[in-house]
Design a protein around this motif. Structure first.
Motif, PDB file in Angstrom:
ATOM      1  N   LEU A 114      33.237  34.218  42.854  1.00 57.14           N
ATOM      2  CA  LEU A 114      34.373  34.037  41.964  1.00 57.14           C
ATOM      3  C   LEU A 114      34.808  32.584  42.018  1.00 57.14           C
ATOM      4  O   LEU A 114      34.823  31.977  43.090  1.00 57.14           O
ATOM      5  CB  LEU A 114      35.545  34.929  42.384  1.00 57.14           C
ATOM      6  N   TYR A 115      35.186  32.043  40.873  1.00 54.18           N
ATOM      7  CA  TYR A 115      35.598  30.649  40.777  1.00 54.18           C
ATOM      8  C   TYR A 115      37.051  30.590  40.303  1.00 54.18           C
ATOM      9  O   TYR A 115      37.510  31.436  39.534  1.00 54.18           O
ATOM     10  CB  TYR A 115      34.688  29.892  39.818  1.00 54.18           C
ATOM     11  N   SER A 116      37.755  29.576  40.789  1.00 54.80           N
ATOM     12  CA  SER A 116      39.189  29.478  40.510  1.00 54.80           C
ATOM     13  C   SER A 116      39.498  29.553  39.027  1.00 54.80           C
ATOM     14  O   SER A 116      40.465  30.198  38.602  1.00 54.80           O
ATOM     15  CB  SER A 116      39.743  28.171  41.102  1.00 54.80           C
ATOM     16  N   GLU A 117      38.659  28.896  38.214  1.00 54.90           N
ATOM     17  CA  GLU A 117      38.940  28.868  36.777  1.00 54.90           C
ATOM     18  C   GLU A 117      38.714  30.231  36.113  1.00 54.90           C
ATOM     19  O   GLU A 117      39.120  30.443  34.961  1.00 54.90           O
ATOM     20  CB  GLU A 117      38.079  27.808  36.087  1.00 54.90           C
ATOM     21  N   ASP A 118      38.066  31.155  36.824  1.00 56.91           N
ATOM     22  CA  ASP A 118      37.756  32.468  36.236  1.00 56.91           C
ATOM     23  C   ASP A 118      38.667  33.584  36.745  1.00 56.91           C
ATOM     24  O   ASP A 118      38.467  34.750  36.390  1.00 56.91           O
ATOM     25  CB  ASP A 118      36.298  32.846  36.543  1.00 56.91           C
ATOM     26  N   LEU A 119      39.653  33.253  37.581  1.00 55.09           N
ATOM     27  CA  LEU A 119      40.420  34.302  38.248  1.00 55.09           C
ATOM     28  C   LEU A 119      41.220  35.160  37.277  1.00 55.09           C
ATOM     29  O   LEU A 119      41.263  36.389  37.417  1.00 55.09           O
ATOM     30  CB  LEU A 119      41.350  33.683  39.300  1.00 55.09           C
ATOM     31  N   ASP A 120      41.854  34.552  36.286  1.00 55.56           N
ATOM     32  CA  ASP A 120      42.618  35.349  35.327  1.00 55.56           C
ATOM     33  C   ASP A 120      41.693  36.248  34.509  1.00 55.56           C
ATOM     34  O   ASP A 120      42.040  37.401  34.202  1.00 55.56           O
ATOM     35  CB  ASP A 120      43.447  34.442  34.411  1.00 55.56           C
ATOM     36  N   ASN A 121      40.516  35.745  34.163  1.00 55.49           N
ATOM     37  CA  ASN A 121      39.546  36.575  33.445  1.00 55.49           C
ATOM     38  C   ASN A 121      39.080  37.749  34.305  1.00 55.49           C
ATOM     39  O   ASN A 121      38.894  38.864  33.814  1.00 55.49           O
ATOM     40  CB  ASN A 121      38.337  35.739  33.018  1.00 55.49           C
ATOM     41  N   GLU A 122      38.899  37.485  35.596  1.00 57.83           N
ATOM     42  CA  GLU A 122      38.466  38.557  36.507  1.00 57.83           C
ATOM     43  C   GLU A 122      39.561  39.606  36.661  1.00 57.83           C
ATOM     44  O   GLU A 122      39.283  40.807  36.719  1.00 57.83           O
ATOM     45  CB  GLU A 122      38.104  37.966  37.871  1.00 57.83           C
ATOM     46  N   ALA A 123      40.818  39.157  36.714  1.00 55.02           N
ATOM     47  CA  ALA A 123      41.933  40.102  36.794  1.00 55.02           C
ATOM     48  C   ALA A 123      41.999  40.950  35.524  1.00 55.02           C
ATOM     49  O   ALA A 123      42.258  42.167  35.586  1.00 55.02           O
ATOM     50  CB  ALA A 123      43.244  39.350  36.998  1.00 55.02           C
ATOM     51  N   GLU A 124      41.754  40.324  34.373  1.00 57.69           N
ATOM     52  CA  GLU A 124      41.738  41.072  33.113  1.00 57.69           C
ATOM     53  C   GLU A 124      40.587  42.083  33.096  1.00 57.69           C
ATOM     54  O   GLU A 124      40.740  43.195  32.569  1.00 57.69           O
ATOM     55  CB  GLU A 124      41.625  40.109  31.934  1.00 57.69           C
ATOM     56  N   ARG A 125      39.428  41.701  33.652  1.00 64.97           N
ATOM     57  CA  ARG A 125      38.301  42.632  33.725  1.00 64.97           C
ATOM     58  C   ARG A 125      38.684  43.865  34.549  1.00 64.97           C
ATOM     59  O   ARG A 125      38.378  45.007  34.183  1.00 64.97           O
ATOM     60  CB  ARG A 125      37.093  41.938  34.363  1.00 64.97           C
TER      61      ARG A 125
END
Length: 636
Positions: A138-149
């Protein structure tokens, strides 16, 4: 009896040796004898594969318990057949990549080798990538996308409209069971990935019973909230849910290798050591992932922005007599109540989604709350703050001569957990002799208070920020003249009311630097040696700051005749954060004269205006100036 393995490589080699042997041999036979290059055996009639060793594993996909991975294999190929003179034999070591497919559920099942090819270095792809312990990247810039997933999978309605998550509904959606349990004081939750017998609380939360639990069980300690005083029960539950969503494969793999592994315990720990390796490092990253995703799941990006803006708009019509900071603090308190999280969690999430002035709300330092404050947008850089606890305030005054002089001369005072200019416009003296910030100061702390850099450290003494950060003050000095301390996140702390004091320091410094330059050695090497010792750093530290290798720095210190290219000397200057006068002296001794070229003009501008920055920042400025040259240059 279940056999334990030290690694998945060892497991694969033990269990699937015959399958790998046959796959490699079939691949060789399919390619034909000409694919084998042997100096001794020209016409092989006998081919055998021996001593297969699994050297590494790369997992590159997993979906619905179906797992795909590549195994890097080293094997010996035995050839026999006619040679140049007689029947010959040859033994070769060859490397292969075998691609596997299988089902990882209660063991590794239905395993198939789907491809065999000669070894070649393959490019890493972050898409669906997994570590060797099956922990996703997981990368910092993708955290909100991962939470949405996560929410799209288990609680999609929370992405449509602002709403608090119902924990019972979330657990039901994920097919998880939760119990309150008497866990140790430092454990706030525990997730089980195997069957076990555990002690849990009865409904009265006093008596306990023994419970037989299954895969997908969460235990929650009712006495320990996530990250102690900044979390809540909801944080703990979602934290454990993240483990079940992202890290079940990790435990399936560990159970495959060691049948005793059944659970993960989540300790109350603010920071893991940076030197963890192996499985400890995997656990570190699993905890980091759960920590950073939890607030993003409880407060999704889009709906949290929507809700906070709704609250702010409504409060603007209801609360017209409040300061801006009080107004924002009230809104964040309501936001926390709405989403069912702590006030500090809501504050940190507000900062994260773009409300940076929320940093001035809920200022809790040294066991007490201070009034909220406001500052101009864009004032604070990353890892910077106005607030510093009393213990650290004492330490930075002791360590910084510049700040010490200002405090003991009365020019700056410590008030409201900040260092503020001692002026009646900013500091109010009460009848009991105490001091506090004025209303004007609280709304304009960027005008009157000093900024501090902060670094992470675990300590129960510091409770004024999310990860117990302590704050390190930079020297307060005439930054445009006096040599800067190494500071990668510099922001000017000066203001008009300090200029007179700074002028006196400039005069004193000009005499000091003039005398030092007069006494500097005449050679480049000895001058460099002098600056390194004066700055109190090692070759290794200078190498990290300058981008030059430790070996080259050592050569520069000891070999005067070595050619010193200007970009490399500039890299040394920024690595040492040399003042312009020292830098130009070193450049001249390296054999360089300034020319009226665009490149040299930019170099001089960096030395004059930006000696307090870093190599990275200088290279960005060179790029902005249209120069293709990047520092450093190691062409020796």
């Amino acid at each position: 009896m279940h056999k334990n393995y030290r690694s998945f490589e060892a497991y694969l080699e033990d269990i699937y040796y015959d399958e790998m042997h046959q796959a490699i041999k079939n691949s060789i036979l399919q390619k034909g004898r000409r694919s084998l290059d042997s100096y001794d055996v020209l016409d092989p009639s006998y081919i055998e594969v021996e001593n297969i060793r699994v050297r590494s594993i790369t997992f590159y996909g997993i979906e619905h318990r179906q797992i795909f991975f590549n195994a890097t294999i080293q094997a010996e190929i035995v050839l026999k057949g006619m040679g140049k003179r007689d029947y010959e034999a040859d033994r070769q070591s060859k490397w292969f990549i075998l691609s596997f497919y299988g089902h990882l559920i209660s063991g590794l099942r239905k395993v198939m080798i789907i491809d065999v090819r000669d070894y070649s270095k393959e490019r890493f792809s972050k898409e669906n990538a997994l570590s060797r312990y099956l922990v996703p990247y997981l990368y910092s810039e993708d955290l909100d996308n991962e939470a949405e997933r996560f929410l799209q999978k288990y609680y999609p309605e929370a992405l449509e409209n602002p709403m608090p998550l119902d924990m019972a509904e979330l657990l039901d959606n994920m097919c998880l069971t939760m119990y309150y349990a008497p866990l140790p004081d430092n454990i706030f939750g525990r997730s089980y990935f195997g069957e076990a017998q555990v002690e849990v609380f009865e409904e009265d939360m006093i008596h306990t019973r023994t419970e037989n639990i299954d895969v997908g069980t969460i235990l929650v300690n009712p006495n320990v909230f996530f990250m102690r005083n900044i979390g809540s029960e909801n944080n703990t539950i979602v934290h454990e849910c993240v483990h079940h969503d992202l890290h079940a494969n990790f435990f399936e793999l560990q159970k495959l290798l060691n049948n005793d592994v059944i659970s993960i315990s989540c300790d109350v720990v603010e920071e893991y050591g940076k030197d963890t390796v192996g499985i400890d490092n995997a656990l570190h990253w699993m905890e980091w992932q759960a920590n950073v995703l939890t607030p993003r799941i409880l407060m999704p990006l889009k709906t949290t922005k929507q809700k906070l803006n709704e609250i702010l708009i409504r409060l603007q019509g209801e609360k017209q007599d409040l300061r801006n900071a009080e107004f924002l603090q009230l809104a964040i308190e309501e936001l926390a109540s709405f989403f069912g999280v702590s006030k500090l969690s809501a504050k940190l999430r507000a900062i994260d989604i773009g409300f940076e002035q929320a940093a001035g709300t809920f200022v809790y330092v040294d066991g007490r709350y201070y009034p909220p404050y406001s500052f101009r947008r864009g004032t604070l850089g990353k890892n910077q703050t106005f607030v510093i606890d009393e213990m650290n305030a004492f330490n930075v005054v002791k360590m910084s001569q510049g700040l010490s002089d200002m405090v003991y001369s009365g020019k700056v005072v410590y008030v409201n957990a900040m260092f503020c200019i001692n002026d009646p416009q900013y500091v109010l003296r009460c009848e009991d002799g105490s001091i506090e910030l004025t209303e004007y100061a609280l709304e304009n702390v960027d005008e009157c208070c000093l900024i501090f850099d902060r670094t992470n450290r675990i300590s129960k003494l510091y409770d004024d920020s999310f990860y117990r950060r302590c704050f390190l003050c930079r020297d307060v000095n005439a930054v445009n003249f006096v040599e800067a301390e190494y500071n990668p996140n510099y922001i000017d702390n000066q203001n008009a009311q300090e200029r007179a004091k700074e002028t006196a320091k400039i005069i004193a410094f000009s005499k000091e630097i003039s005398e030092e330059l007069m006494n500097m050695p005449g050679s480049f090497s000895r001058t460099l040696e002098c600056h390194i010792k004066r700055r109190g750093i090692t070759n290794e530290v200078l190498a990290e700051r300058s981008g030059l290798s430790s070996r080259i720095i050592s050569d520069y210190r000891n070999k005067e005749a070595l050619t010193k290219e200007l970009p490399a000397v500039m890299a040394l200057c920024i690595g040492l954060n040399l003042h312009q006068f020292y830098a130009e002296d070193l450049i001249l001794k390296a054999g360089h004269q300034w020319k009226m070229t665009h490149e040299h003009m930019v170099y001089r501008w960096l030395l004059v205006e930006h000696s307090d920055e870093t190599l990275y920042q200088w290279n960005k400025r060179l790029e902005d100036a249209g120069l293709s040259q990047r520092l450093p240059s190691n062409k020796h």
